[in-house]
Design an enzyme around this catalytic site. Structure first.
Site, PDB file in Angstrom:
ATOM      1  N   TYR A  14       0.832  -1.199   0.000  1.00  0.00           N
ATOM      2  CA  TYR A  14       0.000   0.000   0.000  1.00  0.00           C
ATOM      3  C   TYR A  14       0.864   1.246   0.000  1.00  0.00           C
ATOM      4  O   TYR A  14       2.044   1.211   0.348  1.00  0.00           O
ATOM      5  CB  TYR A  14      -0.970   0.022   1.195  1.00  0.00           C
ATOM      6  CG  TYR A  14      -0.327   0.321   2.525  1.00  0.00           C
ATOM      7  CD1 TYR A  14      -0.212   1.641   2.983  1.00  0.00           C
ATOM      8  CD2 TYR A  14       0.147  -0.688   3.345  1.00  0.00           C
ATOM      9  CE1 TYR A  14       0.366   1.926   4.213  1.00  0.00           C
ATOM     10  CE2 TYR A  14       0.732  -0.407   4.579  1.00  0.00           C
ATOM     11  CZ  TYR A  14       0.832   0.899   5.005  1.00  0.00           C
ATOM     12  OH  TYR A  14       1.409   1.183   6.211  1.00  0.00           O
ATOM     13  N   CYS A  15       0.254   2.336  -0.406  1.00  0.00           N
ATOM     14  CA  CYS A  15       0.866   3.660  -0.282  1.00  0.00           C
ATOM     15  C   CYS A  15      -0.258   4.590   0.179  1.00  0.00           C
ATOM     16  O   CYS A  15      -1.150   4.157   0.901  1.00  0.00           O
ATOM     17  CB  CYS A  15       1.534   4.107  -1.589  1.00  0.00           C
ATOM     18  SG  CYS A  15       0.430   4.276  -3.002  1.00  0.00           S
ATOM     19  N   GLU A  16      -0.233   5.836  -0.248  1.00  0.00           N
ATOM     20  CA  GLU A  16      -1.294   6.763   0.163  1.00  0.00           C
ATOM     21  C   GLU A  16      -2.559   6.556  -0.656  1.00  0.00           C
ATOM     22  O   GLU A  16      -3.648   6.464  -0.120  1.00  0.00           O
ATOM     23  CB  GLU A  16      -0.802   8.203   0.045  1.00  0.00           C
ATOM     24  CG  GLU A  16      -1.795   9.233   0.559  1.00  0.00           C
ATOM     25  CD  GLU A  16      -2.036   9.150   2.063  1.00  0.00           C
ATOM     26  OE1 GLU A  16      -3.180   9.426   2.481  1.00  0.00           O
ATOM     27  OE2 GLU A  16      -1.120   8.821   2.832  1.00  0.00           O
TER      28      GLU A  16
END
Length: 140
Positions: A93-95
């Site tokens: 995941y990231c933002e």
């Protein structure tokens, strides 16, 4: 002086023109895992490997409990460091998703075949008011 016209090319055409490399994300959807499903696995004591591919500063400001931080641009260079996770479920995941897509593509090209993308990324996790840890945590 002669002016040159700018030619705008749709992103999919540009990606096809560039070819598949570790710096161009695969636009094929990786399997999704919802924040609720991930939290259930964490709470059951059976979490997957969770990779947070945001910056160190973003990670330290708040990350999913147990997540390992590795910046998305470092993934191709650090495949050997990640190889021990290749046979496990790995959630990335990231933002909002773009950086995670790039990291997932690099991992997929390195033979990782149990990849999951956190649906909605950390933004959805926070909106659900799920727990976050702050501070250095585990970084690669």
């Amino acid at each position: 002086m002669q002016r040159r016209a700018l030619i705008w090319m749709p992103v999919p055409a540009l990606v096809m023109m560039l070819g598949q490399t570790s710096c161009v994300p695969s636009w094929e959807a990786h399997e999704l895992i919802t924040p609720t499903q991930l939290l259930a696995q964490i709470n059951a004591g059976n979490p997957p490997v969770i990779l947070d591919v945001r910056t160190v500063e973003e990670y330290e400001a708040g990350h999913i409990p147990g997540a390992i931080q590795i910046y998305f641009r470092d993934v191709p260079k650090r495949i050997q460091d990640l190889q021990s996770f290749a046979s496990q479920d790995v959630v990335v995941y990231c933002e909002r998703g773009f950086r995670a897509q790039i990291a997932e593509t690099a991992l997929q090209e390195a033979g990782f075949d149990r990849l999951y993308h956190l649906d909605g990324d950390i933004k959805a996790w926070r909106q659900a008011k799920f727990p976050v840890e702050k501070g250095p945590g585990t970084q690669l």
